[in-house]
Write an enzyme that holds these catalytic residues in place. Structure first.
Site, short mmCIF file in Angstrom:
data_model
loop_
_atom_site.label_atom_id
_atom_site.label_comp_id
_atom_site.label_asym_id
_atom_site.label_seq_id
_atom_site.Cartn_x
_atom_site.Cartn_y
_atom_site.Cartn_z
N ARG A 80 0.84 -1.19 0.00
CA ARG A 80 0.00 0.00 0.00
C ARG A 80 0.89 1.25 0.00
O ARG A 80 1.98 1.25 0.58
CB ARG A 80 -0.87 0.00 1.26
CG ARG A 80 -1.84 1.14 1.30
CD ARG A 80 -2.55 1.26 2.65
NE ARG A 80 -3.45 2.39 2.61
CZ ARG A 80 -3.86 3.06 3.69
NH1 ARG A 80 -3.46 2.68 4.88
NH2 ARG A 80 -4.67 4.08 3.56
N HIS A 81 0.41 2.31 -0.64
CA HIS A 81 1.16 3.58 -0.62
C HIS A 81 1.39 4.04 0.82
O HIS A 81 0.71 3.60 1.75
CB HIS A 81 0.38 4.66 -1.39
CG HIS A 81 -0.99 4.90 -0.81
ND1 HIS A 81 -1.19 5.62 0.35
CD2 HIS A 81 -2.21 4.46 -1.19
CE1 HIS A 81 -2.46 5.63 0.65
NE2 HIS A 81 -3.11 4.93 -0.27
N GLY A 82 2.31 4.97 1.00
CA GLY A 82 2.64 5.48 2.33
C GLY A 82 1.67 6.56 2.80
O GLY A 82 0.64 6.81 2.15
N ALA A 391 1.53 2.02 4.12
CA ALA A 391 2.65 1.16 3.71
C ALA A 391 2.45 -0.31 4.10
O ALA A 391 3.39 -1.10 4.12
CB ALA A 391 3.99 1.66 4.23
#
Ligand SMILES: *[C@@H]1O[C@H](CO)[C@@H](O)[C@H](O)[C@H]1NC(C)=O
Ligand SMILES: *[C@@H]1O[C@H](CO)[C@@H](O)[C@H](O)[C@H]1NC(C)=O
Ligand SMILES: *[C@@H]1O[C@H](CO)[C@@H](O)[C@H](O)[C@H]1NC(C)=O
Ligand SMILES: *[C@@H]1O[C@H](CO)[C@@H](O)[C@H](O)[C@H]1NC(C)=O
Ligand SMILES: *[C@@H]1O[C@H](CO)[C@@H](O)[C@H](O)[C@H]1NC(C)=O
Length: 456
Positions: A80-82, A391
């Protein structure tokens, strides 16, 4: 530098200064008491507290392969994106709450007075869910930790040899996370002369936008989340709203669910983005936060999890893609060829990973999450605060164990997890064949086109 970025930085510095002057002593080294209830807005360090001491810490002995001859041959990570800024909708609710505090709040508490006199709204619409600096750091650090956990796979040689494949959702926060992950690898090996690409693939990483049955039947269908709306109107939430209204010194009727959530967001975002235990956190106590956490879990359950079958079936394409890559690596190794794509990194969203985890059967409780069983669900396993911080990552490591065959190890957020339905001594690293047998029905079916077609 763009003026927008300049504004952001100035705003952040201002907010940091004003947040430092909290009235009460900070609990737990500046960690808000409610930080463990932040759902998908939680900090990765709250899930793995040992990282607070050393952000690059890894413990290779958690992997525990069943025999000494096991060697990693393939690694896949869905990440997952931060940490990101709030979305425009969240910012609007936060602005409304802030206005009420400025103009209508009569509470006497010092923290409230201090927000009125010192704190300035610094969230602006243009931030709309973009990756923040903390998010960049998270992905860089994750890249380094994964390379330490799997040094033979995430290695300088493999990168230079072209054995990496990196895919991302096209959303700015995912692309920026991808660049950060790549930078983390290059920095760690001090590489300056190598360019390696990544590709955008929304069919794979944003499948939820492309599955018509999900979009119409769940995402744009208020009846699909009726339990969420009932809970928001229920007695537990009413008590939270009354508590917040009392602390602010405004009539109960002023604090709606959205405004309660805005108070929660203020605390969560100030912590996630600026690492401060902000004044805003005093608007809620732990019991209030648990109720808001449940409301958000209910929503994820009905929109991304077990609530509706199509939520997880929407990830059929990604599911097959993952197993195709595993199979390809397995057969290349078996036929005596070098595995051509040894490392796959796929960057997406909580909405990408939750349906996949659900399809695989992880975090399934014995009873459904509903509007009326909040107390019964106290110990639920479907808890996004634990599963999906910024994340968050699902790693699948494929091992060749010689005469012991191929084995597959799943890790969530760098901790081994056990495939549901597979138990026994080596359950954390079962035979690849056993895993495929367990998911046989899905492997033979689960066709994205067929599952996602609208029934007319
Ligand atoms: C590393 O993990 C092993 C196995 O889980 C555990 O026994 C050990 O205490 C851990 N070491 C550290 C330094 O955390
Ligand atoms: C807040 O106060 C302003 C005037 O000071 C008033 O116009 C407004 O209606 C009040 N808002 C709420 C939500 O009570
Ligand atoms: C995205 O991934 C899917 C599954 O691997 C593949 O079929 C498709 O061609 C890819 N699309 C692009 C644009 O690369
Ligand atoms: C909306 O959700 C309800 C409840 O799950 C369902 O009965 C109904 O068929 C859905 N509507 C559409 C258009 O799919
Ligand atoms: C297959 O994997 C094993 C275990 O790592 C390794 O010893 C072997 O060299 C691999 N085969 C090829 C052709 O890469």
């Amino acid at each position: 530098m763009s003026t927008f970025l300049q504004r952001l930085i100035i705003f952040q510095v201002l907010s940091l200064c004003s947040s430092l002057g909290t009235s009460r002593p900070l609990q737990n080294d500046g960690i808000p008491a409610i930080a463990k209830y932040f759902n998908t807005k939680g900090r990765y360090e709250e899930v793995n507290p040992y990282l607070r001491e050393d952000i690059l810490a890894v413990n290779r002995s958690i992997l525990q392969p069943p025999s000494a001859q096991c060697r990693e041959i393939y690694l896949l990570a869905v990440i997952r994106h931060g940490t990101r800024y709030p979305t425009t909708k969240n910012i609007k609710d936060m602005q409304r709450l802030y206005n009420i505090i400025l103009h209508n709040a009569t509470g006497e508490d010092r923290w409230l007075r201090k927000i009125q006199s010192h704190w300035r709204m610094w969230y602006v619409d243009e931030m709309d869910g973009r990756l923040v600096q903390k998010g960049v750091d998270e992905l860089k650090h994750l890249a380094v930790r994964l390379s330490r956990l799997f040094p033979s796979m995430i290695s300088h040689e493999k990168l230079r040899g072209g054995f990496f494949k990196i895919l991302t959702s096209s959303k700015h926060r995912c692309v920026d996370s991808t660049l950060a992950f790549k930078a983390g690898l290059l920095d760690q090996w001090a590489i300056t002369d190598l360019e390696f690409g990544h590709s955008l693939n929304d069919t794979l990483m944003r499948f939820f936008d492309h599955c018509a049955k999900f979009v119409h039947g769940v995402d744009n269908n208020a009846s699909a989340v009726v339990e969420v709306n009932k809970f928001k109107q229920g007695p537990e939430m009413r008590r939270v709203q009354e508590n917040i209204a009392r602390r602010l010194g405004v009539p109960h009727s002023v604090i709606t669910y959205d405004l309660s959530e805005a108070a929660f967001f203020f605390c969560a975002y100030e912590f996630a983005i600026s690492s401060v235990n902000s004044l805003w956190c005093q608007a809620l106590d732990e019991d209030d936060a648990k109720v808001i956490e449940y409301a958000s879990d209910l929503r994820e359950f009905w929109k991304r999890g077990y609530g509706h079958d199509i939520n997880s079936k929407a990830s059929c394409g990604l599911f097959h893609d993952v197993f195709n890559r595993l199979n390809r690596a397995a057969s290349e190794n078996k036929s005596g060829r070098e595995v051509t794509e040894a490392v796959t990194v796929q960057i997406g969203h909580a909405d990408t990973i939750l349906p996949l985890l659900t399809l695989l059967g992880f975090f399934k409780d014995s009873s459904t999450l509903t509007a009326t069983n909040y107390a019964e669900q106290t110990h639920r396993s479907f808890r996004t605060s634990h599963m999906m911080p910024y994340a968050a990552n699902l790693v699948l490591a494929l091992y060749d164990c010689g005469s012991d065959g191929l084995r597959l190890q799943p890790l969530l957020n760098e901790k081994p997890v056990t495939f549901p339905g597979l138990s026994g001594q080596t359950a954390s690293m079962p035979r690849f064949e056993e895993v495929k047998e367990y998911y046989r029905e899905l492997l033979q079916g689960c066709d994205f086109e067929a599952e996602c077609k609208l029934e007319v």
